[in-house]
Motif scaffolding. Structure first.
Motif, PDB file in Angstrom:
ATOM      1  N   THR A  72       6.165  26.702 -50.572  1.00  0.00           N
ATOM      2  CA  THR A  72       5.348  25.660 -49.984  1.00  0.00           C
ATOM      3  C   THR A  72       5.464  25.725 -48.475  1.00  0.00           C
ATOM      4  OG1 THR A  72       7.124  24.028 -49.961  1.00  0.00           O
ATOM      5  CG2 THR A  72       5.860  24.215 -51.982  1.00  0.00           C
ATOM      6  N   MET A  74       6.589  23.082 -46.821  1.00  0.00           N
ATOM      7  CA  MET A  74       7.595  22.097 -46.456  1.00  0.00           C
ATOM      8  C   MET A  74       8.781  22.802 -45.803  1.00  0.00           C
ATOM      9  SD  MET A  74       6.087  19.396 -47.267  1.00  0.00           S
ATOM     10  CE  MET A  74       7.374  18.182 -46.998  1.00  0.00           C
ATOM     11  N   GLU A 167       7.929   6.648 -53.449  1.00  0.00           N
ATOM     12  CA  GLU A 167       7.286   6.999 -52.174  1.00  0.00           C
ATOM     13  C   GLU A 167       6.857   5.753 -51.410  1.00  0.00           C
ATOM     14  OE1 GLU A 167       3.104   8.826 -50.512  1.00  0.00           O
ATOM     15  OE2 GLU A 167       3.672   9.217 -52.595  1.00  0.00           O
ATOM     16  N   GLN A 171       8.337   4.562 -47.781  1.00  0.00           N
ATOM     17  CA  GLN A 171       7.444   4.371 -46.648  1.00  0.00           C
ATOM     18  C   GLN A 171       7.710   3.038 -45.957  1.00  0.00           C
ATOM     19  OE1 GLN A 171       5.072   6.607 -45.457  1.00  0.00           O
ATOM     20  NE2 GLN A 171       4.894   5.157 -43.757  1.00  0.00           N
ATOM     21  N   GLU A 176       8.081   7.217 -41.505  1.00  0.00           N
ATOM     22  CA  GLU A 176       7.750   8.636 -41.658  1.00  0.00           C
ATOM     23  C   GLU A 176       9.000   9.505 -41.515  1.00  0.00           C
ATOM     24  OE1 GLU A 176       5.047  10.332 -42.539  1.00  0.00           O
ATOM     25  OE2 GLU A 176       4.125   8.410 -43.017  1.00  0.00           O
ATOM     26  N   ASP A 178      11.872  12.306 -43.140  1.00  0.00           N
ATOM     27  CA  ASP A 178      11.729  13.581 -43.856  1.00  0.00           C
ATOM     28  C   ASP A 178      11.605  13.356 -45.358  1.00  0.00           C
ATOM     29  OD1 ASP A 178      11.787  15.232 -41.622  1.00  0.00           O
ATOM     30  OD2 ASP A 178      13.981  15.284 -41.585  1.00  0.00           O
ATOM     31  N   THR A 180      10.518  10.712 -46.936  1.00  0.00           N
ATOM     32  CA  THR A 180       9.221  10.108 -47.259  1.00  0.00           C
ATOM     33  C   THR A 180       8.148  11.177 -47.375  1.00  0.00           C
ATOM     34  OG1 THR A 180       9.890   8.123 -46.028  1.00  0.00           O
ATOM     35  CG2 THR A 180       7.559   8.366 -46.563  1.00  0.00           C
ATOM     36  N   ARG A 181       8.148  12.119 -46.455  1.00  0.00           N
ATOM     37  CA  ARG A 181       7.168  13.209 -46.523  1.00  0.00           C
ATOM     38  C   ARG A 181       7.417  14.097 -47.742  1.00  0.00           C
ATOM     39  NH1 ARG A 181       7.908  12.897 -40.820  1.00  0.00           N
ATOM     40  NH2 ARG A 181       9.636  14.363 -40.906  1.00  0.00           N
ATOM     41  N   GLU A 182       8.684  14.270 -48.103  1.00  0.00           N
ATOM     42  CA  GLU A 182       8.985  15.080 -49.288  1.00  0.00           C
ATOM     43  C   GLU A 182       8.437  14.430 -50.558  1.00  0.00           C
ATOM     44  OE1 GLU A 182      10.228  17.997 -49.656  1.00  0.00           O
ATOM     45  OE2 GLU A 182      10.892  18.439 -47.624  1.00  0.00           O
ATOM     46  N   ARG A 184       5.982  12.264 -50.721  1.00  0.00           N
ATOM     47  CA  ARG A 184       4.526  12.314 -50.661  1.00  0.00           C
ATOM     48  C   ARG A 184       4.017  13.682 -51.102  1.00  0.00           C
ATOM     49  NH1 ARG A 184       3.801  11.469 -45.475  1.00  0.00           N
ATOM     50  NH2 ARG A 184       3.900   9.212 -45.720  1.00  0.00           N
ATOM     51  N   HIS A 185       4.727  14.730 -50.675  1.00  0.00           N
ATOM     52  CA  HIS A 185       4.346  16.083 -51.086  1.00  0.00           C
ATOM     53  C   HIS A 185       4.541  16.274 -52.588  1.00  0.00           C
ATOM     54  CE1 HIS A 185       4.135  20.463 -51.091  1.00  0.00           C
ATOM     55  NE2 HIS A 185       5.306  20.482 -51.687  1.00  0.00           N
TER      56      HIS A 185
END
Length: 318
Positions: A72, A74, A167, A171, A176, A178, A180-182, A184-185
């Motif tokens: 990915t 990421m 998620e 949030q 935002e 790391d 949280t982005r993981e 979301r992904h």
């Protein structure tokens, strides 16, 4: 005679049918190969089910780790690439520090470029420290994710819906970050019908955090073997949360010692500045003679070793 004619007719019809079926097979293979080439040209790969999967989302097996790794976009938290703004900032830090070292120990513009030559070592060391702090922050945030995931599972959510609820909670709690982005992904990939245990294993490999690796192993085993995922996630989350709490208590106890080490590390530099301000010319012999420069170099090396040893003493691996 009639039987011979009939046999010849049947034989010729069988040959014609075999030839036509062979031609159809060749045409089908040609069409399949052309379709596969078109998919490859468009950046896709044919899977066993006949569907296309983008290269950046393809899955490959990592036999050495016993997990499935997903390629990915990421970040890899074990060794993240050095961004240009971070490299510029770290370079400016060393240039300023080299100027202070030259002013305190040498007072020579000719030796400043020599000190600047150690810039790559400083940038590499500071980059490792920043990566370690990022992994540490990721591990602490993972505790919040475990709380949210366990509560969602106890409330009756499925695993997929529990990930989506986690998620939303991250949030609101972390912003935002790391993790949280993981999540979301992972939720975006779950909506593409990918398995949550495979995505969690991918995060565990990229994170370099022991707690995430342990949870991913238990989570993957629970998904594949079967059983109550609510009980598995709840018990695992309780054990990992207890470990994280112990680590935080140890770090709180060491915080005072780390502050003392930093103060003691800068004291010799403050003493040199104080002597140069209150007694100008007192150290001139150390800067103007060859023997004095050698002694100042020895003092600088001993000073650096003392800072390094002190940092290693308080940097307890927990």
């Amino acid at each position: 005679m009639r039987h011979n004619v009939l046999d010849c007719t049947l034989l010729s019809s069988e040959r014609c049918s075999k030839k036509s079926s062979a031609n159809d097979l060749v045409k089908a293979r040609t069409r399949a190969s052309e379709g596969e080439k078109s998919l490859i040209a468009s950046g896709m790969r044919m899977t066993d089910a006949g569907k296309g999967v983008p290269k950046k989302h393809r899955i490959r097996s990592d036999k050495g780790r016993g997990m499935t790794e997903i390629c990915t976009e990421m970040p890899d938290y074990r060794q993240s690439p050095l961004a240009r703004p971070t490299a510029i900032r770290l370079g400016a830090e060393w240039l300023a520090l080299a100027a202070v070292i030259d002013l305190l120990f040498y007072r020579s513009l000719w030796l400043y470029p020599v000190l600047c030559a150690f810039l790559p070592f400083w940038v590499r060391s500071r980059h490792r420290q920043l990566d370690e702090k990022r992994r540490q922050r990721l591990g602490y945030d993972f505790r919040e994710a475990l709380d949210s995931l366990a509560m969602a599972m106890k409330a009756g959510y499925s695993v997929e819906n529990a990930f989506a609820e986690t998620e939303r909670n991250l949030q609101s709690l972390l912003g935002e970050a790391d993790l949280t982005r993981e999540f979301r992904h992972m939720n975006a990939r779950i909506r593409l019908n990918e398995a949550p245990d495979v995505l969690m294993a991918d995060l565990a490999m990229r994170s370099g955090v022991e707690d995430i690796r342990d949870f991913a192993s238990v989570f993957t085993a629970g998904r594949r073997i079967g059983g109550s995922m609510t009980t598995v996630i709840g018990s695992t989350a309780a054990v990992l949360q207890g470990r994280i709490e112990v680590n935080r208590e140890i770090e709180s106890a060491l915080a005072a010692k780390k502050l003392e080490q930093k103060i003691m590390a800068v004291m010799p530099a403050f003493i040199l500045v104080y002597m140069q301000i209150t007694s100008p010319g007192f150290f001139d012999v150390m800067y103007e003679t060859a023997l004095g420069r050698i002694l100042m170099t020895v003092c600088l090396v001993v000073y650096g070793l003392a800072i390094y040893i002190g940092a290693r003493i308080v940097a307890i691996d927990i």
